[in-house]
Write an enzyme that holds these catalytic residues in place. Sequence first.
Site, PDB file in Angstrom:
ATOM      1  N   TYR A  65     -11.292   2.082   7.515  1.00  0.00           N
ATOM      2  CA  TYR A  65      -9.952   1.490   7.520  1.00  0.00           C
ATOM      3  C   TYR A  65      -9.897   0.400   6.434  1.00  0.00           C
ATOM      4  O   TYR A  65     -10.833  -0.404   6.314  1.00  0.00           O
ATOM      5  CB  TYR A  65      -9.668   0.916   8.915  1.00  0.00           C
ATOM      6  CG  TYR A  65      -8.521  -0.048   8.931  1.00  0.00           C
ATOM      7  CD1 TYR A  65      -7.245   0.343   8.539  1.00  0.00           C
ATOM      8  CD2 TYR A  65      -8.708  -1.372   9.308  1.00  0.00           C
ATOM      9  CE1 TYR A  65      -6.198  -0.551   8.529  1.00  0.00           C
ATOM     10  CE2 TYR A  65      -7.649  -2.273   9.310  1.00  0.00           C
ATOM     11  CZ  TYR A  65      -6.400  -1.861   8.908  1.00  0.00           C
ATOM     12  OH  TYR A  65      -5.372  -2.750   8.894  1.00  0.00           O
ATOM     13  N   ASP A  77     -16.240   1.829  15.755  1.00  0.00           N
ATOM     14  CA  ASP A  77     -14.811   1.551  15.869  1.00  0.00           C
ATOM     15  C   ASP A  77     -14.178   2.789  16.511  1.00  0.00           C
ATOM     16  O   ASP A  77     -14.079   3.847  15.886  1.00  0.00           O
ATOM     17  CB  ASP A  77     -14.233   1.285  14.471  1.00  0.00           C
ATOM     18  CG  ASP A  77     -12.749   0.926  14.519  1.00  0.00           C
ATOM     19  OD1 ASP A  77     -12.061   1.336  15.479  1.00  0.00           O
ATOM     20  OD2 ASP A  77     -12.277   0.267  13.576  1.00  0.00           O
TER      21      ASP A  77
END
Length: 379
Positions: free
Chosen positions: A102, A174
């Site tokens: 990300y 994550d």
Amino acid sequence: MNEGFETLAIHAGQEADPHTGAVVPPIYAVSTYKQDGVGGLRSGYEYSRSANPTRTALEECLAAVEGGARGLAFASGLAAEDTLLRTVCAPGDHVLIPDDAYGGTFRLFAKVLERWGVSYDPVPLGDVDAVRAAVRPETKVIWVETPTNPLLGIADIAALASVAHDAGALLVVDNTFASPYLQQPVALGADVVVHSTTKYVGGHSDVVGGALVAASAELGERLAYHQNAMGAVAGPFDAWLTLRGLKTLAVRMDRHCDNAERVVELLASHPKVTQVLYPGLPEHPGHEVAAKQMRRFGGMVSFRVAGGEEAAVEVCNRAKLFTLGESLGGVESLIEHPGRMTHASAAGSPLEVPADLVRLSVGIETVGDLLADLSQALG
Ligand SMILES: Cc1ncc(COP(=O)(O)O)c(C=O)c1O
């Protein structure tokens, strides 16, 4: 008792209020607590940065649904990441990160933690041997996103956990894209699970939040110390909204997956689409691993558009029911152009994303309406 996911999501950490019987934990909008004599805390609470009952309910529920020892709720996903990294790393340490992490996570490493003396290397997480070869003596963390944002790459959590542990490093996952309903990294060997609870856990695009779930009580204690020392906690109203979202995660996720599968079918046979990135497709390079470690394949779908960047931007601009916007994981469908939006901060770096890429967060609207909108947007 071995309770199921839905039961834990609805009840863990959420006994009826002892004073009123309220079945939902109230929003404890309070900063400080009356003490019965100096140091005489009534129920363990003294100041809401350290702990707040609404936040405690969320934290206990997060730990339960992830199968970890300790959950901690933060003001945002990035606040959770920053707190984690400053707890487990020190200047001089090294971290391996996904080569399509990300963009905000990449920025945290590149612009904040590197200045603090923590170095990082992007690695292709799908290639376990390449990850093993990139480990250095000073590597403290292997940071995993699976599926990745926005390319939907898949990493083998169990295999990477053993690479990390052989090297004396921690495996951090994550789990934002999968959510705890679809994937449980702790059971696969992860030491810490990270969430942007802004996404599927909250689920309604009305709150920003983050979470850490530690597999061990010892690491959970160290993280809790830093949560209080650094102070980036979730406020009581945000914690309440997030907990309310978490209760319905399972039913929402199943519908997100149903709708995403139909969207993938449409895109896969569309002449304007050159590639569909979805781990549920048998030809996806991570399909087998995803099938092994995920319950289903999720609500995120990316695709590449014939005609390059301008054509991809046009598709985003023409969509109507798919709202043009950043973020993901809410009940409403979103569309975005990662290269110019969520991942603009990775431009010029090894994490730069293809310019013809479009990312969808497939919501839970009537699927026929979603398909009609995508067809008209593709032209
Ligand atoms: C995979 C992933 N991790 C972390 C974050 C950061 O979370 P937040 O925006 O809540 O700070 C995001 C945000 O988009 C994300 O997509």
